[in-house]
Design an enzyme around this catalytic site. Structure first.
Site, PDB file in Angstrom:
ATOM      1  N   SER A  36       0.829  -1.205   0.000  1.00  0.00           N
ATOM      2  CA  SER A  36       0.000   0.000   0.000  1.00  0.00           C
ATOM      3  C   SER A  36       0.864   1.257   0.000  1.00  0.00           C
ATOM      4  O   SER A  36       1.944   1.287   0.584  1.00  0.00           O
ATOM      5  CB  SER A  36      -0.887  -0.005   1.252  1.00  0.00           C
ATOM      6  OG  SER A  36      -1.443   1.278   1.465  1.00  0.00           O
TER       7      SER A  36
ATOM      8  N   TYR B  58      -1.812   5.613  -4.242  1.00  0.00           N
ATOM      9  CA  TYR B  58      -2.829   6.654  -4.082  1.00  0.00           C
ATOM     10  C   TYR B  58      -2.287   7.868  -4.815  1.00  0.00           C
ATOM     11  O   TYR B  58      -1.201   8.356  -4.485  1.00  0.00           O
ATOM     12  CB  TYR B  58      -3.062   6.975  -2.602  1.00  0.00           C
ATOM     13  CG  TYR B  58      -4.002   6.018  -1.917  1.00  0.00           C
ATOM     14  CD1 TYR B  58      -5.218   5.671  -2.510  1.00  0.00           C
ATOM     15  CD2 TYR B  58      -3.694   5.467  -0.684  1.00  0.00           C
ATOM     16  CE1 TYR B  58      -6.087   4.793  -1.886  1.00  0.00           C
ATOM     17  CE2 TYR B  58      -4.564   4.592  -0.055  1.00  0.00           C
ATOM     18  CZ  TYR B  58      -5.759   4.257  -0.662  1.00  0.00           C
ATOM     19  OH  TYR B  58      -6.624   3.398  -0.058  1.00  0.00           O
TER      20      TYR B  58
ATOM     21  N   THR C  21      -5.490   2.945  -7.028  1.00  0.00           N
ATOM     22  CA  THR C  21      -6.781   2.837  -6.334  1.00  0.00           C
ATOM     23  C   THR C  21      -7.581   4.116  -6.554  1.00  0.00           C
ATOM     24  O   THR C  21      -7.118   5.216  -6.232  1.00  0.00           O
ATOM     25  CB  THR C  21      -6.565   2.560  -4.843  1.00  0.00           C
ATOM     26  OG1 THR C  21      -5.892   1.313  -4.727  1.00  0.00           O
ATOM     27  CG2 THR C  21      -7.884   2.488  -4.099  1.00  0.00           C
TER      28      THR C  21
ATOM     29  N   LYS D 204      -7.955  -0.010  -9.737  1.00  0.00           N
ATOM     30  CA  LYS D 204      -8.691  -0.703  -8.667  1.00  0.00           C
ATOM     31  C   LYS D 204      -9.864   0.160  -8.229  1.00  0.00           C
ATOM     32  O   LYS D 204      -9.697   1.353  -7.950  1.00  0.00           O
ATOM     33  CB  LYS D 204      -7.762  -0.945  -7.484  1.00  0.00           C
ATOM     34  CG  LYS D 204      -8.411  -1.585  -6.256  1.00  0.00           C
ATOM     35  CD  LYS D 204      -7.348  -1.989  -5.236  1.00  0.00           C
ATOM     36  CE  LYS D 204      -7.908  -2.664  -3.998  1.00  0.00           C
ATOM     37  NZ  LYS D 204      -8.330  -1.717  -2.962  1.00  0.00           N
TER      38      LYS D 204
ATOM     39  N   HIS E 239     -13.702  -1.659  -2.280  1.00  0.00           N
ATOM     40  CA  HIS E 239     -12.829  -1.374  -1.140  1.00  0.00           C
ATOM     41  C   HIS E 239     -13.350  -2.067   0.127  1.00  0.00           C
ATOM     42  O   HIS E 239     -13.256  -1.549   1.235  1.00  0.00           O
ATOM     43  CB  HIS E 239     -12.768   0.140  -0.916  1.00  0.00           C
ATOM     44  CG  HIS E 239     -11.459   0.648  -0.357  1.00  0.00           C
ATOM     45  ND1 HIS E 239     -10.501   1.251  -1.121  1.00  0.00           N
ATOM     46  CD2 HIS E 239     -10.958   0.672   0.904  1.00  0.00           C
ATOM     47  CE1 HIS E 239      -9.480   1.625  -0.370  1.00  0.00           C
ATOM     48  NE2 HIS E 239      -9.720   1.274   0.869  1.00  0.00           N
TER      49      HIS E 239
HETATM   50  C1  FNR Z   1      -8.008  -1.481   2.863  1.00  0.00           C
HETATM   51  N1  FNR Z   1      -7.997  -1.334   1.477  1.00  0.00           N
HETATM   52  C2  FNR Z   1      -7.013  -0.564   0.886  1.00  0.00           C
HETATM   53  N2  FNR Z   1      -6.960  -0.467  -0.475  1.00  0.00           N
HETATM   54  C3  FNR Z   1      -5.971   0.245  -1.069  1.00  0.00           C
HETATM   55  O1  FNR Z   1      -5.941   0.307  -2.303  1.00  0.00           O
HETATM   56  N3  FNR Z   1      -5.024   0.880  -0.315  1.00  0.00           N
HETATM   57  C4  FNR Z   1      -5.030   0.841   1.047  1.00  0.00           C
HETATM   58  O2  FNR Z   1      -4.157   1.421   1.697  1.00  0.00           O
HETATM   59  C5  FNR Z   1      -6.074   0.116   1.679  1.00  0.00           C
HETATM   60  N4  FNR Z   1      -6.139   0.065   3.035  1.00  0.00           N
HETATM   61  C6  FNR Z   1      -7.070  -0.770   3.641  1.00  0.00           C
HETATM   62  C7  FNR Z   1      -7.048  -0.905   5.027  1.00  0.00           C
HETATM   63  C8  FNR Z   1      -7.928  -1.802   5.638  1.00  0.00           C
HETATM   64  C9  FNR Z   1      -7.876  -1.977   7.130  1.00  0.00           C
HETATM   65  C10 FNR Z   1      -8.849  -2.545   4.862  1.00  0.00           C
HETATM   66  C11 FNR Z   1      -9.772  -3.553   5.473  1.00  0.00           C
HETATM   67  C12 FNR Z   1      -8.876  -2.376   3.500  1.00  0.00           C
HETATM   68  C13 FNR Z   1      -8.943  -2.100   0.637  1.00  0.00           C
HETATM   69  C14 FNR Z   1      -8.385  -3.482   0.286  1.00  0.00           C
HETATM   70  O3  FNR Z   1      -7.319  -3.367  -0.606  1.00  0.00           O
HETATM   71  C15 FNR Z   1      -9.446  -4.390  -0.357  1.00  0.00           C
HETATM   72  O4  FNR Z   1     -10.047  -3.713  -1.431  1.00  0.00           O
HETATM   73  C16 FNR Z   1     -10.515  -4.850   0.615  1.00  0.00           C
HETATM   74  O5  FNR Z   1      -9.986  -5.102   1.889  1.00  0.00           O
HETATM   75  C17 FNR Z   1     -11.166  -6.104   0.062  1.00  0.00           C
HETATM   76  O6  FNR Z   1     -12.220  -6.492   0.844  1.00  0.00           O
HETATM   77  P1  FNR Z   1     -12.135  -7.629   1.986  1.00  0.00           P
HETATM   78  O7  FNR Z   1     -11.346  -8.796   1.429  1.00  0.00           O
HETATM   79  O8  FNR Z   1     -11.476  -6.985   3.155  1.00  0.00           O
HETATM   80  O9  FNR Z   1     -13.570  -7.921   2.210  1.00  0.00           O
END
Ligand code: FNR
Length: 414
Positions: free
Chosen positions: A119, A143, A169, A283, A307
Site C-alpha cells: 500500500s 494513491y 486505487t 482498482k 474497497h
Molecule cells: C483497505 N484497502 C485498501 N486499499 C488500497 O488500495 N489501499 C489501502 O491502503 C487500503 N487500506 C485498507 C485498510 C484496511 C484496514 C482494509 C480492510 C482495506 C482495501 C483493500 O485493498 C481491499 O479492497 C478490501 O480489503 C477487500 O475487501 P475484503 O477482502 O477486506 O472484504
C-alpha cells in the site's frame, strides 16, 4: 492436501479455520481502535453486508464423474505464472495488527509464491517491503497524490525496488464516512502510522508548504507531518493532548491534502501511462463503461472492488458488478476481484464469473494479528486448500475450465 491431512492428523492450529472465528479471535487480540478500523465499513455497513450476501446468489453446480485428480490452481498474470489465483490486497497502516506489519505479510506472500500488493500507506517504506518479498512477486498500490512530482517519485522508487505492477486505487480520493472510526477519532492514523512511504521520500520533504515555495515554511515540506507523528508518539496514551496543539492538526490536514487527489479524471491517466512500462491496473472499477474506458486508455488490468465496503455505503456488491465488467473487458486484459472473499467457494464463484484471480483483504490482517508471518501463511494456505478441494468436488481440474455454466445464478440452473 498437506493442510487437509495435517488437520485430520490432529495438529493444533495457530489461527481458526472458519472465517467468522478467525475474525472474532483477531479482533479480540487487536484492541478497540485497530479492530474498528480493520473490521469497519462505510455508513451503516450495508455494502459490506451486501458483498457477503452476493456470494449466496451464485451457487456451484457439481459435476460428478469427471477426472479431477492432478488439479492445477495456477493462474497467469502479466507473464508470470502464479501457483494460486490469490493476491494479498493492499492494506494501509498494518502496524496496528502486528509490529512487523507489511514485512511479515510480504514474507508470507513470498513463501506461498503469491503477489504482495504494498500500500501507499504502508507502515514500512516500499524498499524495505521489496526486501521482505525477496524473489516473490510484488506490486505497488498508488494513491494518486495531489502533487504529481510525488506520484513520479513513488513510481520510480517502485520500479527501482523491483515492483512488477502498479495498482491505482480510484475509490479513495477521500476517506469514506466510517462511523466506527469517527467515534474513535481515527486514532490509528493520528498516531502517525501508515506514512512510511511519505517520510522516506525526498520529494515529499521538498514539497512546498501550502501556498508557499519550498523552504518558505519554517519546517519545509512535510517536516510538519513528521513533527506531528513525533508529537503524537510522545503521548501514546493520550494523543488528544497532542492534537490539542494546533501544529499536529495542521500537519494531519496537510497530509490529507497531499495523499490524494479528488479532482483526478480520465485525462490524468496518460501521465502515468507515459511514465512507466510496468502494467497498470485500476482498482475500484464497478461500472462496465469504466472498465471499457480503462482498456481504451491503455490500462493493463482492472480490479473490480468496492474497497471492502469501506467507501460508499449503498454501493453495489462487488460480485454483482463482476460479470458486467468481465463482459465489457472481453478478455482484452485480466480482470481481478476483491471485496468479501472469505472461502474457497467464494473465490471459485468469482473465478467462474470472470476474475483471473482474487485479492484477499481483511482475512490476512486477522492472520497477521494472531500469529504474524506464520498467521498470514496459514490464512493463505487454508484458502488455497479450501479452493483446491472445492474446485475438485465441483468437478473441475483447472481454472481455465471455469465459466458461468458452472453456476446457478439467482436460483436459475445453467
Ligand atoms: C483497505 N484497502 C485498501 N486499499 C488500497 O488500495 N489501499 C489501502 O491502503 C487500503 N487500506 C485498507 C485498510 C484496511 C484496514 C482494509 C480492510 C482495506 C482495501 C483493500 O485493498 C481491499 O479492497 C478490501 O480489503 C477487500 O475487501 P475484503 O477482502 O477486506 O472484504
Amino acid at each position: 492436501a498437506s493442510i487437509f491431512l495435517s488437520g485430520l492428523a490432529g495438529r493444533r492450529r495457530r489461527v481458526p479455520v472458519a472465517p467468522d472465528a478467525l475474525e472474532r479471535a483477531a479482533l479480540a487480540r487487536m484492541g478497540g481502535d485497530a479492530a474498528a478500523y480493520v473490521a469497519g465499513g462505510a455508513g451503516m455497513e450495508r455494502t459490506m453486508a451486501a458483498n457477503r450476501a452476493a456470494f449466496d446468489r451464485y451457487r456451484l453446480v457439481q459435476r460428478p464423474l469427471r477426472d479431477v485428480s492432478g488439479r492445477d490452481l495456477s493462474a497467469e498474470l502479466f507473464g508470470r505464472r502464479l501457483p494460486l489465483p490469490l493476491l494479498l490486497a493492499p492494506i494501509g497502516v498494518l502496524e496496528m495488527a502486528h509490529r512487523q506489519a507489511d514485512l511479515a505479510a510480504a514474507r508470507a506472500a513470498a513463501a506461498e509464491g503469491i503477489p504482495f500488493i504494498a500500500s501507499s500507506q504502508a507502515s514500512h517504506p516500499l524498499e524495505a517491503i521489496a526486501g521482505a518479498c525477496g524473489a516473490g512477486p510484488r506490486w505497488f498500490q498508488l494513491y494518486w497524490s495531489s502533487r504529481n512530482e510525488l506520484v513520479e517519485s513513488f513510481l520510480s522508487r517502485a520500479e527501482r525496488a523491483g515492483y512488477e505492477a502498479i495498482v491505482v486505487t480510484l475509490d479513495t480520493t477521500e476517506l469514506g464516512w466510517r462511523p466506527r472510526d469517527l467515534d474513535r477519532g481515527y486514532l490509528p492514523f493520528l498516531r502517525g502510522r501508515g506514512i512510511a512511504n511519505y517520510l522516506s521520500d525526498p520529494v515529499f520533504h521538498r514539497l512546498p508548504a501550502e501556498g508557499g515555495a519550498p523552504g518558505e515554511h519554517p519546517r519545509p515540506g512535510l517536516g510538519l507531518l513528521r513533527s506531528a507523528a513525533e508529537l503524537l508518539r510522545a503521548w501514546p496514551g493520550n494523543p488528544l493532548r497532542a492534537l490539542a496543539s494546533g501544529e499536529a492538526l495542521r500537519a494531519v490536514r496537510r497530509f490529507i491534502a497531499i495523499y490524494s487527489r479528488p479532482d483526478l479524471t480520465w485525462d490524468d491517466l496518460p501521465f502515468l501511462r507515459d511514465r512507466t512500462r510496468l502494467p497498470i491496473l485500476l482498482k475500484g472499477i464497478l461500472h462496465p463503461e469504466d472498465a471499457r474506458r480503462a482498456v481504451e486508455a491503455g490500462m493493463d488490468g482492472v480490479i473490480v472492488s468496492n474497497h471492502g465496503g469501506r467507501q460508499v455505503d449503498g454501493a453495489v456488491a462487488a460480485l454483482d458488478a463482476l460479470p458486467g465488467v468481465a463482459d465489457a473487458v472481453g478478455g482484452r486484459v485480466p480482470v481481478l476481484f476483491d471485496s468479501g472473499v472469505r472461502s474457497g467457494a467464494d473465490a471459485l464463484k468469482a473465478l467462474c464469473l470472470g476474475a483471473r484471480a482474487v485479492l484477499v483483504g481483511r482475512p490476512y490482517v486477522y492472520g497477521l494479528a494472531l500469529a504474524g508471518e506464520a498467521g498470514v501463511r496459514d490464512v493463505i494456505r487454508d484458502l488455497a486448500a479450501d479452493l483446491d478441494l472445492t474446485l475438485g468436488l465441483a468437478g473441475h481440474r483447472s481454472l481455465g475450465e471455469l465459466d458461468r455454466s458452472a453456476l446457478a445464478i439467482g436460483g436459475a440452473m445453467p
